[in-house]
Structure formats: C-alpha cells, structure tokens
Design an enzyme around this catalytic site. Structure first.
Site, mmCIF file in Angstrom:
data_model
loop_
_atom_site.group_PDB
_atom_site.id
_atom_site.type_symbol
_atom_site.label_atom_id
_atom_site.label_comp_id
_atom_site.label_asym_id
_atom_site.label_seq_id
_atom_site.Cartn_x
_atom_site.Cartn_y
_atom_site.Cartn_z
ATOM 1 N N LYS A 48 30.143 -36.700 -79.523
ATOM 2 C CA LYS A 48 29.986 -38.105 -79.950
ATOM 3 C C LYS A 48 30.968 -38.452 -81.071
ATOM 4 C CE LYS A 48 28.297 -42.145 -81.016
ATOM 5 N NZ LYS A 48 28.294 -43.364 -80.266
ATOM 6 N N LYS B 89 30.038 -44.497 -91.213
ATOM 7 C CA LYS B 89 29.228 -43.269 -91.296
ATOM 8 C C LYS B 89 29.749 -42.210 -90.316
ATOM 9 C CE LYS B 89 25.991 -43.273 -88.516
ATOM 10 N NZ LYS B 89 25.239 -42.929 -87.336
#
Ligand code: NAD
Length: 309
Positions: A177, A245
C-alpha cells in the site's frame, strides 16, 4: 468464512461506512463501532451498534478496523475497552482481526504478534481505489496474512473489492500500500505540473486532459485528479493529511532501509505546504494549489470549453 458471518466493523468514516454497507447487503451480521457514531443508514440496514471495540470483539468472529492512523489502530486494539480486552474475555479464540487502514508495516507486525498471543490471526488488508471504489465495492485490496487466514477472509473481502492479492506474510500488505501511495502521490504531482504548464502556455486545459487520456500519459490519476484540478473540486475524497501520513510512513521506513526517495520527499513538502495554508482537509489533488503558488499562476479554463471525455 463462507455464508453468514458475525463481523465487527470499527471506524465508519468515508471508507468504512460504504464497506460495512456492502457486508450488510451480503447478508452478514454486523457489530459496529465508530468514534463519530454509527451512521443511521447502517442501523437501518440491520447493523448493531456497540459501545466499545471490546463489545464488538466479544460478538464477532472477524473484526475489521478502518481507522485513520497507526495510533488509532493501536488504541482501538489495545487501549481501554479495546479489541484485545474483548478477545481475552473469551469466545473469540480462532477469530481474526483484520486491519484495512493504511498504517505502519513495522507496527503492524508488532500488533500481529500481540493478537497471535491471544490465539487469533491478524491480517493486514489495506485498500486502494478511494471513496469511489469503496462505494462501488471495487477496491484493490493488498493482503498480508498466512495462507490459511487469507482463504478465510477472501470471501468477505470479495464484497468490498475486485482485485484481491495475497502479497505475503503479515505487514507486506501495508508495504504494498505504501508503494501504491508513493506512485499515486508522484503521479498527482506530475499531472498538476503538466496541466499548470499547459494553462500558463495558453492551452485549453480541458482539451489537453482529453487528448492525453488517449495517449501514453493516461492514468486514472489524470482522469480523476486531473478533472478535480481543472474543475477546482477539492472536497475529499482522500484528504491531504492522510496522504501526508502515508508518505511519512514510506519515508521513515525507507530511511531504516537506507533507501532514498527524492520524489516522495518533494511531494511530502508540497502536502506540508497545503496544511500550512489550511488544507489538511482538502482532497490531495489540491497539492496543485502549491505548484500554482510557485508559478504565480492558477490553472484557468477557457470560457465555453467542454470536456468531451
Ligand atoms: P475517516 O477519517 O473518514 O474515517 C475514520 C473513522 O474512524 C471515523 O469515522 C472516526 O470516527 C473513526 N475513528 C477514529 N479513531 C477512532 C477510535 N479511537 N475509535 C473508534 N473509531 C475511531 O478516514 P477514511 O478516509 O475512511 O480513511 C480510513 C483509512 O483508510 C485511513 O488509514 C486512510 O489512509 C485509508 N484510505 C482512505 C482512502 C480514501 O480515499 N479516503 C483510500 C484508501 C485508503
């Protein structure tokens, strides 16, 4: 896990709510919890609200989390009235905890070890495809798990996603991811630069995007984020603070590996600049606004021009 399954779902925001809704439509029994409250639509569909993650874990065989960041997952799993407390209370030996948030691969491995100690499996299954993929049940899902846990969760994942891949052991779903986020972020930046350049040079950016959609520069990012940049549609979608993030997770992991990611670092700075300009909640395509500030030029559309794509 075929047929009707007792599933817990914690974190019912932009992504979690439509994902849980697909599971309810698939005939599963759902135990729901979210700090923001359980959306009324999910209760109408038959979902049952729980007052804590522990209560969810006591009722469910498979517990799914879809939370913003690593600290949120840690609190929900191991904090006061957390999932671990519910699992320890008894009936969930042999259960599975499946985190679908995007969080640190390193912390993921630690969380997995603690959950395994309680006699349960841990699966990391982060997703790509955004809010549109979540609503349409067409997410790409990258799984880190043992092959036996993967076989059990796959039928459940099929209600939420279309491309479901076992990458390898726990933590590798998150690694995959982060690779996805690096590629997506740099592509958003590239689309922003291309459209900004074309606009400053006097071309009709709607026509430019339309032409490029048929060529080598085509990407889903050009299609979706390019349109957002041209039409100034910066409502999220995927928030700047979440993309920052993810790049932060990639950069800190890369540092430990001794890997240099110069493009990622640059885009991270543009996302930082967005936040400094009040844009934490903008869609991440709004990073074009920072390129526009550097160029002292805002992407313009030409009166009467239409996108025919
Ligand atoms: P969101 O902020 O919309 O939703 C998060 C939900 O978690 C909220 O409902 C919040 O109330 C709940 N929550 C937070 N802390 C909690 C706690 N301690 N206990 C219970 N509930 C808590 O975020 P989102 O956009 O749905 O993203 C969720 C995850 O999915 C993130 O890790 C994000 O990076 C990832 N993701 C998002 C997208 C996207 O397009 N939005 C795409 C792919 C992946």
């Amino acid at each position: 896990m075929t047929g009707r399954t007792k599933i817990g779902f914690i974190g019912l925001g932009i992504m979690g709510k439509p994902m849980a809704s697909h599971l309810l439509r698939g005939g599963h029994t759902l135990f729901l919890h979210s700090r923001s409250g359980v959306p009324g639509e999910l209760l109408t569909q038959g979902g049952q609200a729980c007052s804590s993650p522990a209560e969810v874990a006591q009722n469910a065989d498979l517990i799914i989390t879809m939370l913003p960041d690593t600290g949120d997952v840690e609190r929900v799993l191991f904090g006061d009235k957390g999932v671990a407390e519910g699992l320890s209370a008894g009936r969930s030996k042999g259960g599975i905890v499946m985190d679908m948030s995007t969080i640190s691969p390193v912390e993921t491995r630690k969380f997995a070890a603690e959950i395994n100690e309680l006699g349960c499996e841990y699966v990391d299954a982060p997703v790509s495809g955004g809010d549109i993929g979540a609503r349409n049940g067409t997410l790409t899902i990258m799984v880190g798990a043992t092959s036996s846990a993967f076989v059990q969760v796959k039928p459940v994942l099929e209600f939420m996603g279309k491309t479901i891949t076992l990458i390898g052991p726990t933590g590798t779903g998150q690694v995959c991811k982060l690779a996805n986020q690096i590629i997506a972020a740099l592509t958003i930046e590239a689309v922003g630069e291309g459209l900004l350049f074309a606009s400053k040079a006097g071309a009709d950016v709607r026509k430019v995007r339309q032409a490029l959609m048929g060529g080598f520069a085509y990407s889903r990012v050009l299609e979706v984020h390019g349109e957002r940049m041209i039409e100034r549609a910066f409502e999220p979608g995927f928030r700047v603070e979440l993309h920052r993030k993810d790049l932060g997770l990639a950069l800190s992991h890369a540092r430990t590996l001794g890997v240099s990611l110069p493009g990622t670092a640059t885009v991270q700075e543009l996302l930082n600049a967005c936040i400094a300009h009040g844009g934490a909640g903008w869609d991440s395509s709004a990073l074009v606004r920072m390129l526009e500030k550097l160029a002292n030029h805002e992407i313009e559309t030409i009166e009467g021009s239409h996108d025919e794509s």
